[in-house]
Design an enzyme around this catalytic site. Structure first.
Site, PDB file in Angstrom:
ATOM      1  N   CYS A  78       8.795  -3.384  54.949  1.00 46.98           N
ATOM      2  CA  CYS A  78       9.651  -2.810  53.901  1.00 46.98           C
ATOM      3  C   CYS A  78       9.573  -3.640  52.619  1.00 46.98           C
ATOM      4  O   CYS A  78       8.539  -3.632  51.974  1.00 46.98           O
ATOM      5  CB  CYS A  78      11.074  -2.648  54.430  1.00 46.98           C
ATOM      6  SG  CYS A  78      11.958  -1.357  53.540  1.00 46.98           S
ATOM      7  N   HIS A 170      11.198  -0.609  59.632  1.00 46.72           N
ATOM      8  CA  HIS A 170      11.747  -1.860  60.196  1.00 46.72           C
ATOM      9  C   HIS A 170      11.578  -1.939  61.713  1.00 46.72           C
ATOM     10  O   HIS A 170      12.524  -1.678  62.453  1.00 46.72           O
ATOM     11  CB  HIS A 170      13.253  -1.940  59.890  1.00 46.72           C
ATOM     12  CG  HIS A 170      13.582  -2.289  58.486  1.00 46.72           C
ATOM     13  ND1 HIS A 170      13.897  -3.570  58.085  1.00 46.72           N
ATOM     14  CD2 HIS A 170      13.654  -1.527  57.381  1.00 46.72           C
ATOM     15  CE1 HIS A 170      14.146  -3.588  56.793  1.00 46.72           C
ATOM     16  NE2 HIS A 170      14.015  -2.358  56.341  1.00 46.72           N
ATOM     17  N   GLU A 172      11.662  -4.422  63.538  1.00 49.28           N
ATOM     18  CA  GLU A 172      12.515  -5.471  64.125  1.00 49.28           C
ATOM     19  C   GLU A 172      13.906  -4.935  64.467  1.00 49.28           C
ATOM     20  O   GLU A 172      14.692  -5.618  65.104  1.00 49.28           O
ATOM     21  CB  GLU A 172      12.591  -6.683  63.185  1.00 49.28           C
ATOM     22  CG  GLU A 172      13.492  -6.544  61.964  1.00 49.28           C
ATOM     23  CD  GLU A 172      12.921  -5.650  60.857  1.00 49.28           C
ATOM     24  OE1 GLU A 172      11.865  -5.014  61.058  1.00 49.28           O
ATOM     25  OE2 GLU A 172      13.564  -5.585  59.792  1.00 49.28           O
TER      26      GLU A 172
HETATM   27  N1  GLN Z   1      14.474  -0.917  48.643  1.00 50.90           N
HETATM   28  C1  GLN Z   1      14.101  -2.254  48.932  1.00 50.90           C
HETATM   29  C2  GLN Z   1      13.191  -2.823  47.843  1.00 50.90           C
HETATM   30  O1  GLN Z   1      12.760  -2.100  47.016  1.00 50.90           O
HETATM   31  C3  GLN Z   1      13.427  -2.376  50.263  1.00 50.90           C
HETATM   32  C4  GLN Z   1      14.372  -1.983  51.352  1.00 50.90           C
HETATM   33  C5  GLN Z   1      14.165  -2.692  52.635  1.00 50.90           C
HETATM   34  O2  GLN Z   1      13.485  -3.701  52.727  1.00 50.90           O
HETATM   35  N2  GLN Z   1      14.788  -2.164  53.669  1.00 50.90           N
HETATM   36  O3  GLN Z   1      12.912  -3.979  47.841  1.00 50.90           O
END
Ligand code: GLN
Length: 200
Positions: A78, A170, A172
């Site tokens: 992410c 995610h 994890e």
């Molecule tokens: N929206 C976040 C970003 O742009 C990422 C979200 C996340 O890591 N769950 O950094």
């Protein structure tokens, strides 16, 4: 094998718990010196702008980038995927190690967070329960980058190049350890190759 988990902000504890479950030692990476001696690095989800600012503030951006260029296996989930990307379409600190263009918060307000079963051919078997939280997507991949998973509409949500892996969801946060094992296999392979070269 020692896996560093970047612990400046975000969901690093959950990654450490997954690694512990797999019997693999991890270290919270909060300062430059914590990068010494790690065999792989996980950059967790969180807020990529914040993590990038902290990397700069702590003089860690260039050291992490150099390790990645030297072939250290790095997995970004992410926000971590955003940090690995070459192109994020706006000015913010990124490592630029992986030749992908990403779009942040790509699923919009209503779909900020959702779960979906995701087919990941490299893992075989059951679909992966993928948890997306204000997730980015991969809009383009460069030559040498391979798609690891895509949504039913063809949106790329995981990619890899050599020992760099990026997932927009995610893993994890689920009980499914398969992607962690997939990353650890890259780390193990690199350690074996290193040992063979050292021995020859
Ligand atoms: N929206 C976040 C970003 O742009 C990422 C979200 C996340 O890591 N769950 O950094």
């Amino acid at each position: 094998m020692l896996i560093g988990v970047l612990a400046l902000q975000g969901a690093f504890i959950e990654h450490q718990q997954m690694l512990a479950q797999l019997g693999v030692a991890s270290r919270e990476v909060r300062q430059r010196k914590h990068l010494d001696g790690i065999d792989g690095l996980i950059i967790p989800g969180g807020e990529s702008t914040t993590i990038g600012k902290l990397l700069d503030l702590l003089d860690m951006t260039e050291p992490v980038r150099a390790l990645g260029r030297d072939g250290l296996p790095i997995w970004g989930t992410c926000a971590g995927m955003i940090l690995l990307a070459r192109d994020v379409g706006r000015p913010q600190t990124v490592l630029g190690l992986l030749d992908i263009a990403v779009r942040r918060n790509a699923f919009g307000a209503q779909l900020d967070s959702f779960e979906t079963p995701l087919a990941i051919p490299a893992l075989g078997g059951e679909p992966f329960r993928a948890v997306f939280i204000r997730a980015p997507v991969i809009e383009a991949i460069g030559p040498g980058v391979r798609t690891v998973a895509e949504l039913a509409d063809g949106t790329i949500v995981a990619a890899e190049s050599g020992d760099l892996l990026a997932t927009s969801f995610h893993p994890e946060l689920t009980g499914d350890t398969r992607l962690h094992e997939y990353f650890l296999a890259k780390v193990a392979k690199r350690l074996l190759v290193g040992a063979a070269v050292g021995a020859s």
